[in-house]
Write a protein that holds these residues in place. Structure first.
Motif: not given
Length: 251
Positions: A50, A56-57
């Motif tokens: 990340k 992104t998550e």
């Protein structure tokens, strides 16, 4: 890209494990519990991806009793964005196949591009959940990863094998299990621990996911390993060699 990271609550690796007097299992009463070390490596790797901008998550997942929330908070303190607990009663024994089915249901629900989990848990040493999850979901798998690189719609995984290192390219979505040499997890700071308390943590039941977690394997007996015998002193090398040949039968 979304990454799912399953984590397990186990007896801390510094604790000397005691077997119950009736031989039915390990005594965990008043014992320090912590995150499985291999899963901690998995969380660290997901957070690093990340930080590189490839992910992104990061979603941490745990299956077990209510106290597993502490393990999930630790994962969020390392850097996971949110967490999901599949809560079960204390008397429910979760076996690898049941956990893989629960994770498969969460994969269908969340749609992650990558699942990173420890290659095994230090309590049962099964080394099965990652492979079972890959089979149930139909995802390609890279096990015993010592290096993970996301490149477009593929992930390159360097695996530790008997002959050295093997690098495989997996099409996303994929399942990766981590080995010890993949990374060294960061130290969790107090500010991050406080931030983790504010991050979302959802609790669901196995029934909510439509999964039957009934055990398929019965543990017959758990026993401690035999105590190591006392050593002996020998007067010279010749006597040592003789004992190794005639008594130990190792040469």
């Amino acid at each position: 890209m979304k990454v799912l990271v399953p984590v397990k609550r186990v007896v801390d690796y510094n604790v000397k494990v005691r077997v119950k007097s009736d031989g039915t299992g390990v005594d965990i009463a008043n014992v320090k519990m912590s995150m499985n070390p291999f899963d901690e490596i998995a969380v660290e790797e997901a957070v690093r991806l990340k930080e590189k901008g490839a992910v992104t998550e990061v979603i941490a997942v745990s299956c077990g009793v209510t106290q597993c929330q502490e393990t999930l908070r630790t994962a969020m303190a390392i850097g996971a964005d949110r967490a999901i607990l599949v809560e079960t009663a204390a008397d429910v024994e979760l076996q690898p196949l049941a956990v893989a089915k629960l994770l498969k249901a969460l994969v269908d629900k969340e749609g992650p591009s990558l699942v990173i989990l420890g290659k095994q848990a230090i309590d049962d040493d099964c080394n099965q959940t990652g492979q079972m999850l890959a089979a149930l979901t139909g995802m390609p798998q890279g096990t015993f990863a010592s290096k993970v690189e996301v490149a477009g719609d593929k992930v390159n995984v360097t695996r530790e094998v008997d002959g050295g290192l093997e690098t495989v390219a997996l099409s996303l979505p994929a399942v990766v299990t981590t080995d010890l040499r993949l990374n060294e997890p960061r130290y969790v700071t107090l500010p991050n621990i406080m931030k983790a308390k504010k991050k979302p943590l959802d609790v669901v039941k196995p029934a909510d996911l439509g999964v039957d977690v009934t055990p398929r394997i019965k543990t017959l007996k758990v026993s401690e390993p035999p105590k190591r015998g006392a050593g002996v002193k020998v007067p010279d090398v010749a006597t040592l060699v003789t004992k190794l040949k005639t008594e130990a039968k190792v040469i």
